[in-house]
Every structure is written in structure tokens, then in C-alpha cells.
Motif scaffolding. Structure first.
Motif, mmCIF file in Angstrom:
data_model
loop_
_atom_site.group_PDB
_atom_site.id
_atom_site.type_symbol
_atom_site.label_atom_id
_atom_site.label_comp_id
_atom_site.label_asym_id
_atom_site.label_seq_id
_atom_site.Cartn_x
_atom_site.Cartn_y
_atom_site.Cartn_z
ATOM 1 N N HIS A 1 -4.994 6.783 -11.109
ATOM 2 C CA HIS A 1 -3.997 7.443 -10.955
ATOM 3 C C HIS A 1 -2.036 7.525 -10.997
ATOM 4 N N LEU A 2 -2.502 6.040 -11.862
ATOM 5 C CA LEU A 2 -1.401 6.061 -12.837
ATOM 6 C C LEU A 2 -0.870 7.114 -14.114
ATOM 7 N N ALA A 3 -2.765 7.231 -14.784
ATOM 8 C CA ALA A 3 -2.432 7.843 -15.968
ATOM 9 C C ALA A 3 -2.485 9.726 -15.987
ATOM 10 N N THR A 4 -2.454 9.502 -14.430
ATOM 11 C CA THR A 4 -2.258 11.516 -13.976
ATOM 12 C C THR A 4 -1.187 11.676 -13.710
ATOM 13 N N GLY A 5 -0.421 10.595 -13.239
ATOM 14 C CA GLY A 5 0.846 10.643 -12.169
ATOM 15 C C GLY A 5 0.774 10.977 -10.688
ATOM 16 N N THR A 6 -0.203 10.327 -10.198
ATOM 17 C CA THR A 6 -0.326 11.298 -9.033
ATOM 18 C C THR A 6 -0.752 9.760 -7.970
ATOM 19 N N ILE A 7 1.076 9.599 -7.381
ATOM 20 C CA ILE A 7 0.880 9.096 -6.562
ATOM 21 C C ILE A 7 2.461 8.635 -6.072
ATOM 22 N N GLY B 1 -2.970 8.312 -3.912
ATOM 23 C CA GLY B 1 -2.215 7.232 -4.215
ATOM 24 C C GLY B 1 -3.790 6.471 -4.022
ATOM 25 N N PRO B 2 -3.743 5.213 -4.755
ATOM 26 C CA PRO B 2 -4.707 4.331 -4.510
ATOM 27 C C PRO B 2 -4.290 3.726 -3.097
ATOM 28 N N PHE B 3 -5.326 3.527 -2.310
ATOM 29 C CA PHE B 3 -5.124 2.959 -0.948
ATOM 30 C C PHE B 3 -6.773 2.358 -0.568
ATOM 31 N N THR C 1 8.295 4.448 6.656
ATOM 32 C CA THR C 1 8.943 5.001 5.457
ATOM 33 C C THR C 1 7.341 5.162 5.526
ATOM 34 N N PRO C 2 6.820 6.616 5.665
ATOM 35 C CA PRO C 2 5.020 7.569 5.231
ATOM 36 C C PRO C 2 4.598 6.940 3.935
ATOM 37 N N ARG C 3 5.287 7.385 2.727
ATOM 38 C CA ARG C 3 5.180 6.395 1.370
ATOM 39 C C ARG C 3 6.100 5.917 0.863
ATOM 40 N N LEU C 4 5.385 5.101 -0.367
ATOM 41 C CA LEU C 4 6.163 4.502 -1.073
ATOM 42 C C LEU C 4 6.490 5.630 -2.925
ATOM 43 N N TYR C 5 7.173 4.782 -3.574
ATOM 44 C CA TYR C 5 7.004 5.269 -4.314
ATOM 45 C C TYR C 5 7.480 6.695 -4.869
ATOM 46 N N ALA C 6 7.980 7.257 -3.554
ATOM 47 C CA ALA C 6 8.003 9.169 -4.153
ATOM 48 C C ALA C 6 9.083 9.142 -5.600
ATOM 49 N N VAL D 1 0.690 -1.661 0.034
ATOM 50 C CA VAL D 1 0.088 0.185 -0.211
ATOM 51 C C VAL D 1 0.792 1.121 0.062
ATOM 52 N N PRO D 2 0.590 2.035 -0.229
ATOM 53 C CA PRO D 2 1.773 2.969 -0.893
ATOM 54 C C PRO D 2 1.161 4.263 -0.595
ATOM 55 N N CYS D 3 0.257 4.392 0.188
ATOM 56 C CA CYS D 3 0.007 5.873 0.983
ATOM 57 C C CYS D 3 0.463 5.360 2.834
ATOM 58 N N SER D 4 -0.671 6.628 3.091
ATOM 59 C CA SER D 4 -0.507 7.155 4.786
ATOM 60 C C SER D 4 -1.612 7.389 4.844
ATOM 61 N N TYR D 5 -1.901 7.572 6.615
ATOM 62 C CA TYR D 5 -2.827 8.137 6.555
ATOM 63 C C TYR D 5 -2.253 9.441 7.343
ATOM 64 N N GLU D 6 -1.478 10.139 7.662
ATOM 65 C CA GLU D 6 -0.925 11.360 7.085
ATOM 66 C C GLU D 6 -1.373 11.680 5.945
#
Length: 915
Positions: free
Chosen positions: A323-329, A335-337, A560-565, A162-167
Motif C-alpha cells: 500500500h505504501l509503495a502504491t500510495g493506496t492508503i 488500505g491495510p485492514f 472518523t471513518p478512515r485515517l491518514y487521509a 487500523v486505517p480503514c472502515s467497513y464502508e
């Protein structure tokens, strides 16, 4: 009377909640060997001290009622089990498993484990199956809830991470919630969503759900799609985003592959083309697409509504594609959570305790991964043959290919689809072991060997929540009787089995664990160098640092709070992938024989099969009894009124439930909560109807929906029994005793429901319906079973009308009622027992055939706020007086503790303003 407990008189232990995947920190309050209270841990980053209604009542489920406290062995089918010592229990299990393995091979046995196990428990079971026995037949009930999300993440991003965090909640400017109802299922996360919206009024909320759930009621845009049309919806949204230039072509070119093939596939999936199939307007699809495409930080959430489908993998992938189509990750707020359903489903995935996974996110199908793990474990090789997943596992038992099955910390006879087949499978098995804290589950009843396990508040180890955060679980009290921690049971069985299969030395080397910390240390080693590297963690480190997110490598100082930065993904080429999408709507569409779409889901205050929450009377206050919810127009069309008993039939089975009107479902749809099973009903509940078809990639079954026929059940004769447990009594204990006595009679009940109620004076309630009146001796048998025999109780009998009534009085209070043949007064008598009304007020009315209560306080009561016991009527009174939400909260306190009721209170206010 005991003096009230003060902080000086109890011990506090920091641990983690055992319900959903939010992973809330809790502080357990214990006195001696009793858990007496619970509070939210203000230092835990998942909840900062807040708890939902379920978490707030954890201590009330820490009871001995229904607990398994000693090993129980049935040596011959059809005979009762008897208590045995641990040595005999494990020796017998080892002999039976060894004999089957010797005759039929290692794949003739299997293990079915649970997302409620700790990571340490998972790890030992997995090593037992694969390294000692040599079978991959180990799967988890997480297969029923999260495996499609796993498959979608791996297919698109390359890893089950999961690439996201609660923050990220605090940084999003759009939230898309689909196939999830966090207002009920993840209430603490929904509080964070509400807080984010309050802090940023521009933040938009889109909710995709066939029902108008409490979550959907809060949306700026609710897309009430046809069940199963998720892929069509997200394909149409992507189509709009492409047409209007709302995609990031540079990101797609540099960081992804497969886009052009997907673009060709969805070319015809315009909003206009899919609107009818989706059941929503093309304008709303376009609006959703524009909002998502224009957002700087869109955050999407999904749960079982997407996962539990024959194309659950495609559902998740289609959402990730946006998310991939808009680069929002990979950046804050986006990101997708996927929201995890169970407390440690993610920990089980990390430990590889699913049929197609290996520890450390290794793949069973990868020869290098198998060789690497075999080297770490010090064994020649791992088994290659793929293991059976959940539905396949029980199919294999049913067909005789698996002869013995070990079930740990889960209740498949309530939670699997097509339950008749599951029950038949266990009846056919040569040997069934059930390892559980509770002895009264539907599955425990079928065990040849029942092993008592420790549970929440009694265990040591770790869990991983939805945001990859690992928290410590700590024991506050010892387990009752001879119950043991799950990892230890698995270890001790492994040692016993090693001696039976000629691998004693190997077993001793593989399972040289003295503590759960030893197990965790070995688990950590299997992750080093992998995407989930936790080389810097141990029990000691977690005790010192607090909960941490993975990866947390050996030299790290924080998680690590989020992945794929860096936008480098986990596939070998570093690129994410767009994949081809399956667009079949559903495994079972409505037709002339089964015209209704059945949808399943959760209640706010119950959890899973209710083996824990179902013991707490106050958690029934929001939804007192099981029912089927239909749109008022469907009820009017068929002439059904509220509480009419309806028969729901699928191609597999039928069940009977009372009906409730709800505008939250669309015409032609029906909703039944998934919690109720044979512990509460005379039938299996909704999973008797569900289909066992599953996603070909994730193998997750389509538990969310099925096609059903609904018709009135001709059951005019009714019986109601009510029994108060008294001040602070244990209603669950009464219910357990009633259930045991009534079990021989259950086959005669077309419908029966056994539920709890009350708060300070809890009670148990039994409702029975039948086509024909019961004979006098049958009524008397039921009366005796519910502690209301003729002798010693007030009675009334009208033989001509087949009416029998009984009343029990203790200490000048009504404490029990039986109404057979005429139960119109049951609602107010139930309230009278709940409220402890003095018998002098009630005596002349007890047997009267009337529905009007003789006292104003004795009225049916539905609780909205469980924390402060605030009823819907009390809130409605304040609304009629013109009070605002803050004023209502100030006076009644509703929504000021866990906040789970806030959405409903706001809906009541909104409805009053419309009228």
C-alpha cells in the motif's frame, strides 16, 4: 405447557455480539431473568441486522449449565474446592498475593486477561497491576491473535490504528485476503464482500491461503502458498511492481522513509526465485502483483494466518509495504485492514492491557509516556521493568519466577501452544486464580480460587471492533448466583489487597469506581490528545449517538471513518516507514521424522475453545466431530480410509483423531481445527502439538503451523454411547455429567470424543477407541457413567467377542444406546435418536450387527444450513434435479438468513457442473 413468547411478553435490550471482532449489534430478548431470543440490530452500522450462525444462537448459550455461580476455594492442593463467600475469597487472594509480593517483589505475580473482557474490565485490571502492585506482568490472550498486527502497524505507520472502515468494502476495486478465512471467521464481513462484488463485477478478489477454504473458493486468484512464505510472496509482488512501473515514486519520496534499503533487500526476490519456496507459480505471483499495482483502490485483509508466525510482524509489514509503495492508503476503498479475532482485542490495546503497552496507546519503553500516565493516575511512577508476554508469562510461572497468577476470562490450558508445559506451570504455581463465567473449562479445573464472573447479556460497558468502532454492551438479565462483573471483581480485589500491603488509602483513591461508566470516563481521559482521542465520548454519549469510530474528540459530532487521509502518518516526522523484513519460512519445517505440515484454523459454527458455542447441539451439525483432514492422495498412499484413527505426533506430544478426506489441503499437509480441547477429547487437541516459538518483536507464538508425523493408531476396539436429551432437553448438561463421571477413566482412553448433536431432540455422543477390549467391569463402569447400567435397560452380551450392547427406552422411544465392541450400527442409531423414531420401528434392529438403517429417515446427516436445518443431501437432491441457486434457496431457504452456508452451496453446484 407455557404459552409462546410474544413481543409483548419479553424485553428488548440493545447490545453487541461477544464473538469475533466484527462487532455486530444485537437485540437481546429477555423474559424476567432469562434470555429467550436474539436478533440482529438493524440500526447497527457493523451488521445492519445480520447475524452469523454463532450470533443467531447466542441465546441458546445463555444457559446455567457449567456456569460458575459462587467463589470456590481450594485451601490445600489435591483437595476439592469448597464454596466460600466473596469476602473470604477476596481476602484469601489478597493475603496470598500480598505475602508473595512482600517476599519476592511485585514481579512475582502476574495477570493473564482476555480480548473478551470489556474495555472497562481491561482498564481496572491494568491499573491494578501497574499502579497498585507495581508490575508490568499483565498480558492478554490478544497476544495470541493480534499482537503482530499491532507491531506491524506501529513499525510502518507509527501507530496501532487500523486505517480503514467497513464502508471501504463498497469502494474497493481489488480485495486481497491473506491468512484469513472470513467466510468462516467473519461471516458478516464476508457477506459485505459478496455484496461489493455483486455491485461491481470488475472487482477482483485474491486470496492467499495454504488451504482452499470457503473464502479461497470464491477467489478470482487463489495463491495456495507454503505455510510461512508470506514475506517472500509480498516481496516478489513488490519486485514485479517496481519492474513494471506500478509504484508511486512521488508518494514514496514525500511520505515515506526506508524504501531504498528495502528495495536492495528484495532485489533478488523475483517471482522466479521465490516460486518454489512459496509453492505457487511465478505466473500467478506476477498476476497478483499486476492486479494490485493497477488497482485504483486495493483493500487488503489479514488475520491469524499472517499474525501467528515467528515473523508475524514482518508478514504484516510486507503487506502494508504494498500500500505504501502504491500510495493506496487513506482514501475510500483502500488500505491495510487487519481483522480482529476477539470482540474487544482492540479495546484491550486502547486500554494498554498488554505487557508492552500502556493506556492511550502509550509505550512502556517511553519515559515520557510513563511519566504522563503516572501523573494522570496520581502515583509517583510506573514500573520500568518490561512485563512478561503470554508465552513468557507461563514460562516464568513454570520456572518459579512468577509465584501467583490471575487468569481472567480466558482458557490458556486449551488455547496456548505446547499445552503440557502450560499445565505443568499452573501445577507448580503457589496460587492460581481463575475468574470466569464457566466453571468447566480446562483452566478452571486447575484453579486454587475460582471466581464467578458475569458474561454476555449480564454485563455493562463498551467494546471496540475491527474498524475502531466503539459500541455499548448492555445487560439484559442479572448474572446467576453470586457472579459479578469483571471490572468489579478486579476493583474489589484491589481494595482488599491495598489493605494487606499497607496501601489502603492509595487503593481507595485509585479505585473509586462505583459504576462501569465511571471506569470508562477515566479511560477516556487517558486518550485525550492521543491518536485515539475519544474525549467526546462517554456511556451517555454512546447511548445517544450510537456506535462511533475513534478518534472522536471533545468537539466532534461524528467519528472518523478512515485515517491518514492527509498522508501524514503517526511517526514523529509524519512519514510512514518501509522496514527490513525477516524471511525465515517457519519455526518448524517438515523433515524425515516429521514430514507433514500441520495447519490449524477455525470451523464455521464454533468459536475459540467452545466454552460457549460448545453448549449448543445444533452448532455441531456442520462439523459433528473433531478430525484431521488430509488430501485423498495421502490417504490412498498410506491405505487410510475415512474415519481411520490416526496418531499425529510433533516434537512435543501426540494426539489421536479420525481422518477425513479433503481436497482443500495440499498433499503433505494436514488440517486440524483449533477449537477442540479436553472438554471434548481425551487429550488436549491440536495445541498439544503446536510450538511455543514466537515473533521476537510482537512476541506472538506460531500457533498456525507445526511439523508432525502421522501414522495409523492401532485401536480396533470401539465403544459408542448415545443419549437423547428429549424434546428441547439440555444435552450439554448430560455431557457435563458424563464428563465428570468419566474423568477418572480418561487416562485409559487412547481416543475418546464427547460431542453434541440434534436440534429439537438434542443428544450427546461418546466415542471411545482402545488397543485391547475393555474388561467387563470397565465396560460396566462406563455404562453406568453414561446412564446405561445393566439394570432397567435392554441388553445383549457376547462374552467371547467382548461385545456388550444396551438400549434405553422411554415413552416408547429409543433414548439411549451403548455399543461396546461392535458399533457399526452407531450412525443410523444416532440418527434414530436425533429424529425420535418410534421404538416399534427399531426394536428388532437395535442390536443387529448391521450398518443399513431399517428406516429411510434414520441416516447420517450433515447440515449445511444451520439457520433452516438444511442437509447436504437435501441440497444435493435439488442439484441433481437441475435446480439453480435461486431455485434451491426459494425451496429450501438455505443461505437466506445469515448466509454463512452460501459459499458451500455454490461449491456443491460448481462441483456438480464439473462432473
Amino acid at each position: 405447557m407455557n404459552a409462546p413468547l410474544t413481543p409483548e411478553r419479553f424485553t428488548e435490550t440493545r447490545s453487541t455480539c461477544c464473538y469475533c471482532g466484527t462487532g455486530c449489534g444485537v437485540i437481546i430478548q429477555s423474559a424476567g431473568e432469562r434470555i429467550v431470543g436474539v436478533a440482529g440490530d438493524p440500526t447497527h452500522p457493523a451488521n445492519f441486522g445480520r447475524l452469523c450462525t454463532k450470533g443467531n444462537t447466542l441465546h441458546l448459550a445463555a444457559v446455567r449449565t457449567g456456569r460458575a455461580t459462587a467463589p470456590m476455594l481450594r485451601e490445600t492442593r489435591g483437595q476439592p474446592r469448597r464454596a466460600v463467600g466473596w469476602e473470604q475469597a477476596l481476602d484469601t487472594a489478597a493475603e496470598r498475593f500480598a505475602a508473595i509480593i512482600d517476599e519476592h517483589g511485585p514481579d512475582a505475580v502476574g495477570f493473564y486477561v482476555s480480548g473478551q473482557l470489556l474495555t472497562e474490565d481491561y482498564y481496572v485490571f491494568n491499573k491494578l497491576a501497574r499502579a497498585l502492585i507495581g508490575t508490568n506482568n499483565i498480558d492478554s490472550n490478544s497476544r495470541l491473535c493480534m499482537s503482530s498486527a499491532v507491531a506491524a502497524y506501529k513499525a510502518t505507520l507509527g501507530s496501532d490504528a487500523v486505517p480503514c472502515s467497513y464502508e471501504d468494502f463498497d469502494h474497493a476495486d481489488l480485495m486481497l485476503i491473506t491468512g484469513a478465512n472470513p467466510a468462516f471467521a467473519h461471516p458478516i464481513l464476508f457477506r459485505r464482500i459478496e455484496a461489493a462484488r455483486a455491485a461491481n463485477p470488475e472487482l477482483k478478489l485474491i486470496v492467499v491461503d495454504p488451504r482452499r477454504t470457503d473464502t479461497a473458493a470464491e477467489a478470482d486468484l487463489h495463491l495456495a502458498i507454503t505455510p510461512g512464505s508470506d514475506v517472500l510472496l509480498y516481496s516478489a509482488m513488490l519486485n514485479v511492481m517496481l519492474a513494471e512501473g506500478l509504484v508511486d515514486h512521488a508518494f514514496i519520496t514525500v511520505h515515506t522513509t526506508g524504501f531504498h534499503a528495502l528495495r536492495r533487500q528484495i532485489a533478488d526476490s523475483t517471482p522466479q526465485a521465490v516460486a518454489v519456496a512459496c509453492g505457487v507459480s511465478s505466473e500467478d505471483i506476477i498476476t497478483a502483483a499486476r492486479w494490485f499495482g493497477q488497482a485504483k483502490a486495493p483493500l487488503s485483509f489479514w488475520c491469524q494466518g499472517l499474525n501467528q508466525s515467528i515473523h508475524g510482524t514482518a508478514n504484516g509489514a510486507a503487506l502494508i509495504h504494498l500500500h505504501l509503495a502504491t500510495g493506496t492508503i487513506g482514501k475510500p476503498g483502500m488500505g491495510p485492514f487487519s481483522l480482529t479475532g476477539q470482540p474487544n482485542a482492540m479495546g484491550g490495546r486502547e486500554a494498554g492491557a498488554m505487557a508492552n503497552l500502556l493506556p492511550g496507546h502509550r509505550n512502556l519503553a517511553n519515559a515520557n509516556d510513563r511519566a504522563e500516565l503516572a501523573c494522570l493516575w496520581g502515583i509517583p511512577a510506573l514500573p520500568v521493568q518490561p512485563g512478561a508476554t503470554a508465552v513468557e508469562l507461563f514460562d516464568a510461572v513454570h520456572e518459579g519466577r512468577i509465584k501467583a497468577i490471575w487468569i481472567a476470562c480466558t482458557n490458556p490450558v486449551q488455547s496456548m501452544p505446547d499445552l503440557d508445559r502450560v499445565r505443568e506451570a499452573l501445577a507448580k504455581a503457589e496460587f492460581v486464580v481463575v475468574q470466569d463465567a464457566w466453571a468447566d473449562t480446562e483452566t478452571a479445573a486447575l484453579a486454587d480460587l475460582l471466581l464467578p464472573a458475569a458474561t454476555w447479556g449480564e454485563k455493562e460497558g463498551t467494546v471496540t471492533n475491527s474498524e475502531r468502532r466503539i459500541s455499548r454492551v448492555r445487560a439484559a438479565v442479572p448474572p446467576p448466583g453470586e457472579a459479578r462483573q469483571d471490572w468489579r471483581i478486579a476493583r474489589d480485589f484491589a481494595l482488599a489487597l491495598g489493605g494487606k500491603i499497607g496501601a489502603k488509602a492509595e487503593a481507595e483513591a485509585l479505585f473509586a469506581f462505583a459504576t462501569s461508566a465511571d471506569v470508562y470516563a477515566e479511560h477516556v481521559v487517558t486518550t485525550v490528545g492521543r491518536d485515539l482521542d475519544i474525549g467526546g465520548l462517554s456511556h451517555t454519549a454512546l447511548d445517544r449517538l450510537g456506535p462511533q469510530q475513534w478518534p472522536f474528540q471533545a468537539n466532534a459530532s461524528a467519528g472518523t471513518p478512515r485515517l491518514y487521509a492527509d498522508h501524514r502518518f503517526a511517526h514523529a516526522d509524519g512519514k510512514a516507514r518501509f522496514i527490513a523484513l525477516e524471511t525465515t519460512l517457519t519455526a518448524e519445517a517438515p523433515d524425515a521424522d516429521y514430514p507433514f505440515r500441520l495447519v490449524t484454523g477455525r470451523l464455521r459454527d464454533q468459536w475459540h475453545g467452545m466454552s460457549r458455542t460448545g453448549r449448543i447441539p445444533r452448532l455441531y451439525a456442520h462439523e459433528p466431530e473433531p478430525n484431521v483432514r488430509l488430501h485423498p492422495s495421502d490417504m490412498e498412499k498410506h491405505g487410510w480410509t475415512v474415519d481411520t484413527l490416526l496418531r499425529l505426533s510433533s516434537a512435543r506430544n501426540s494426539i489421536v483423531l479420525p481422518v477425513a478426506a479433503s481436497e482443500d489441503v495440499r498433499p503433505g499437509q494436514a488440517f486440524v481445527a483449533m477449537h477442540w480441547g479436553r472438554r471434548s477429547l481425551s487429550h488436549d487437541g491440536v495445541n498439544a502439538l503446536t510450538v511455543s516459538a514466537f515473533d521476537p518483536i510482537s512476541k506472538q507464538p506460531e500457533l498456525k503451523h507445526a511439523a508432525v508425523r502421522i501414522e495409523a493408531a492401532d485401536l480396533p476396539w470401539r465403544l459408542t454411547a448415545l443419549r437423547s436429551a428429549g424434546d428441547g432437553g439440555d444435552a450439554a448438561e448430560i455431557a457435563l455429567a458424563w464428563r465428570a463421571k468419566l474423568e477418572p477413566l480418561l487416562g485409559e482412553f487412547a481416543f475418546a470424543a464427547l460431542t453434541l448433536d440434534g436440534r429439537e431432540r438434542p443428544l450427546v455422543a461418546l466415542r471411545i477407541a482402545s488397543r485391547e477390549p475393555f474388561a467387563a467391569d470397565r465396560v460396566e463402569a462406563i455404562a453406568s457413567a453414561v446412564d446405561l447400567p445393566e439394570a432397567g435397560n435392554l441388553g445383549y452380551h457376547d462374552r467371547a467377542r467382548h461385545v456388550t450392547k444396551r438400549a434405553r427406552i422411554d415413552d416408547s422411544r429409543l433414548t439411549g444406546v451403548l455399543l461396546a465392541g461392535e458399533d457399526i450400527a452407531a450412525p443410523w442409531l444416532r440418527a434414530a435418536l436425533r429424529d425420535g423414531i418410534a421404538i416399534d420401528v427399531l426394536r428388532r434392529w437395535i442390536f443387529a450387527p448391521r450398518a443399513t438403517p431399517p428406516v429411510a429417515t434414520a441416516a447420517p446427516r450433515r447440515v449445511v444450513c444451520n439457520c433452516f436445518d438444511v442437509s447436504a443431501d437435501a441440497i444435493a437432491t435439488e442439484i441433481r434435479a437441475g435446480q439453480t441457486l435461486p431455485q434451491i434457496q426459494e425451496k429450501l431457504k438455505c443461505g437466506t438468513s445469515c448466509g454463512s452456508c452460501l459459499t458451500e452451496v455454490r461449491r456443491m453446484l460448481s462441483a456438480s457442473q464439473k462432473h
